[in-house]
Design a protein around this motif. Sequence first.
Motif, PDB file in Angstrom:
ATOM      1  N   PRO A 183      72.331  25.511  29.918  1.00 20.38           N
ATOM      2  CA  PRO A 183      72.743  26.040  28.558  1.00 20.38           C
ATOM      3  C   PRO A 183      71.770  25.590  27.294  1.00 20.38           C
ATOM      4  N   GLY A 184      71.410  26.266  26.351  1.00 22.51           N
ATOM      5  CA  GLY A 184      70.841  26.190  25.331  1.00 22.51           C
ATOM      6  C   GLY A 184      69.145  26.254  25.707  1.00 22.51           C
ATOM      7  N   ILE A 185      68.730  26.715  26.807  1.00 21.12           N
ATOM      8  CA  ILE A 185      67.338  26.723  27.122  1.00 21.12           C
ATOM      9  C   ILE A 185      67.050  28.337  27.125  1.00 21.12           C
ATOM     10  N   PRO A 186      66.117  28.819  26.618  1.00 14.83           N
ATOM     11  CA  PRO A 186      65.750  30.228  26.453  1.00 14.83           C
ATOM     12  C   PRO A 186      65.114  30.389  27.984  1.00 14.83           C
ATOM     13  N   ILE A 187      65.898  30.395  28.838  1.00 17.43           N
ATOM     14  CA  ILE A 187      65.418  30.784  30.336  1.00 17.43           C
ATOM     15  C   ILE A 187      64.562  32.044  30.538  1.00 17.43           C
ATOM     16  N   ILE A 188      64.963  33.056  29.982  1.00 17.49           N
ATOM     17  CA  ILE A 188      64.288  34.199  30.206  1.00 17.49           C
ATOM     18  C   ILE A 188      62.958  34.337  29.452  1.00 17.49           C
ATOM     19  N   GLU A 189      62.841  33.756  28.205  1.00 18.85           N
ATOM     20  CA  GLU A 189      61.587  33.810  27.676  1.00 18.85           C
ATOM     21  C   GLU A 189      60.780  32.852  28.281  1.00 18.85           C
ATOM     22  N   LEU A 190      61.212  31.814  28.844  1.00 16.64           N
ATOM     23  CA  LEU A 190      60.156  30.710  29.388  1.00 16.64           C
ATOM     24  C   LEU A 190      59.578  31.096  30.902  1.00 16.64           C
ATOM     25  N   ILE A 191      60.781  31.945  31.617  1.00 24.07           N
ATOM     26  CA  ILE A 191      60.140  32.229  32.823  1.00 24.07           C
ATOM     27  C   ILE A 191      59.061  33.341  32.864  1.00 24.07           C
ATOM     28  N   ASN A 192      59.398  34.349  31.900  1.00 24.69           N
ATOM     29  CA  ASN A 192      58.655  35.474  31.601  1.00 24.69           C
ATOM     30  C   ASN A 192      57.237  34.826  31.104  1.00 24.69           C
ATOM     31  N   GLN A 193      57.334  33.924  30.092  1.00 24.56           N
ATOM     32  CA  GLN A 193      55.917  33.496  29.496  1.00 24.56           C
ATOM     33  C   GLN A 193      55.024  32.688  30.703  1.00 24.56           C
ATOM     34  N   TYR A 194      55.790  31.741  31.346  1.00 16.08           N
ATOM     35  CA  TYR A 194      54.943  30.897  32.232  1.00 16.08           C
ATOM     36  C   TYR A 194      54.645  31.515  33.798  1.00 16.08           C
ATOM     37  N   VAL A 195      55.325  32.726  34.193  1.00 18.54           N
ATOM     38  CA  VAL A 195      54.818  33.471  35.162  1.00 18.54           C
ATOM     39  C   VAL A 195      53.815  34.251  34.997  1.00 18.54           C
ATOM     40  N   GLN A 196      53.765  34.899  33.583  1.00 16.70           N
ATOM     41  CA  GLN A 196      52.780  35.846  33.273  1.00 16.70           C
ATOM     42  C   GLN A 196      51.369  34.853  32.970  1.00 16.70           C
ATOM     43  N   GLN A 197      51.653  33.537  32.322  1.00 15.76           N
ATOM     44  CA  GLN A 197      50.494  32.691  32.232  1.00 15.76           C
ATOM     45  C   GLN A 197      49.599  32.134  33.445  1.00 15.76           C
ATOM     46  N   SER A 198      50.675  32.156  34.345  1.00 17.39           N
ATOM     47  CA  SER A 198      50.141  31.793  35.860  1.00 17.39           C
ATOM     48  C   SER A 198      49.229  32.763  36.386  1.00 17.39           C
ATOM     49  N   GLN A 199      49.500  34.127  36.092  1.00 16.20           N
ATOM     50  CA  GLN A 199      48.798  35.159  36.663  1.00 16.20           C
ATOM     51  C   GLN A 199      47.356  35.469  35.855  1.00 16.20           C
ATOM     52  N   VAL A 200      47.375  34.862  34.659  1.00 13.37           N
ATOM     53  CA  VAL A 200      46.158  34.826  33.748  1.00 13.37           C
ATOM     54  C   VAL A 200      45.273  33.876  34.047  1.00 13.37           C
ATOM     55  N   SER A 201      45.860  32.450  34.080  1.00 11.69           N
ATOM     56  CA  SER A 201      44.910  31.238  34.051  1.00 11.69           C
ATOM     57  C   SER A 201      45.182  30.130  35.162  1.00 11.69           C
ATOM     58  N   GLY A 202      46.165  30.790  36.092  1.00  6.85           N
ATOM     59  CA  GLY A 202      46.513  30.062  37.321  1.00  6.85           C
ATOM     60  C   GLY A 202      47.852  29.249  37.460  1.00  6.85           C
ATOM     61  N   ARG A 203      48.477  28.895  38.552  1.00  8.66           N
ATOM     62  CA  ARG A 203      49.514  28.077  38.494  1.00  8.66           C
ATOM     63  C   ARG A 203      49.228  26.749  37.815  1.00  8.66           C
TER      64      ARG A 203
END
Length: 212
Positions: free
Chosen positions: A177-197
Amino acid sequence: MLLELRQLRIQPGQQLLLEDVSWQQFENILAELGEHRAARISYSHGFLEIMVPLPEHEKAKEIIGDLVKILLESRQIAFESLGSTTLKSDRMVQGVEADACFYIQNQAAVIGKNRLDLSIDPPPDLAIEIDLTSRTQLDNYQILGVPELWRYGKQGLKMNVLENGKYVESNFSPTFPGIPIIELINQYVQQSQVSGRTQAIQAFRNWLRDNI
């Protein structure tokens, strides 16, 4: 002539759908496939789907699972991560293998258990699916009573929460609760695909340090 499963070759990204499969046949197929395999299964009222995921599927599964673990640990929440454990119930005639699943509120109930029977064991509190392609999987989780299901696909993360026995789509996670899960997951999964895990995980840890 009857074909045996070992004769079948399913290419990554493809599915095999079998009809009129009895529960005993499903159990036999699970035993024949074994535990160390790439294929994932889904079974519901006689329909059995066998799917072999693509490499990008596995990458997304791993990074999202890691993000959830880091978030739980940062909040000092006890949990058990059971990965792709087969979730099944002969009473409900359902079986499915999530890409990842977590016992959080019910973690104490599964400590030390290597096999689960959801006819007697509680379902995981959170299940995660990548690129949901099966027409039965959503029903599987709903019937098995999994409170929260995350599905990550080409359009990003979608969350379903169980309300009165039915899934409703939600923008908020009861687990976090209170954590923007959708925004965070989308952001860091996409970042992992660009800059790596490694860089994505470190950026996520930095966000947690600054915001939680």
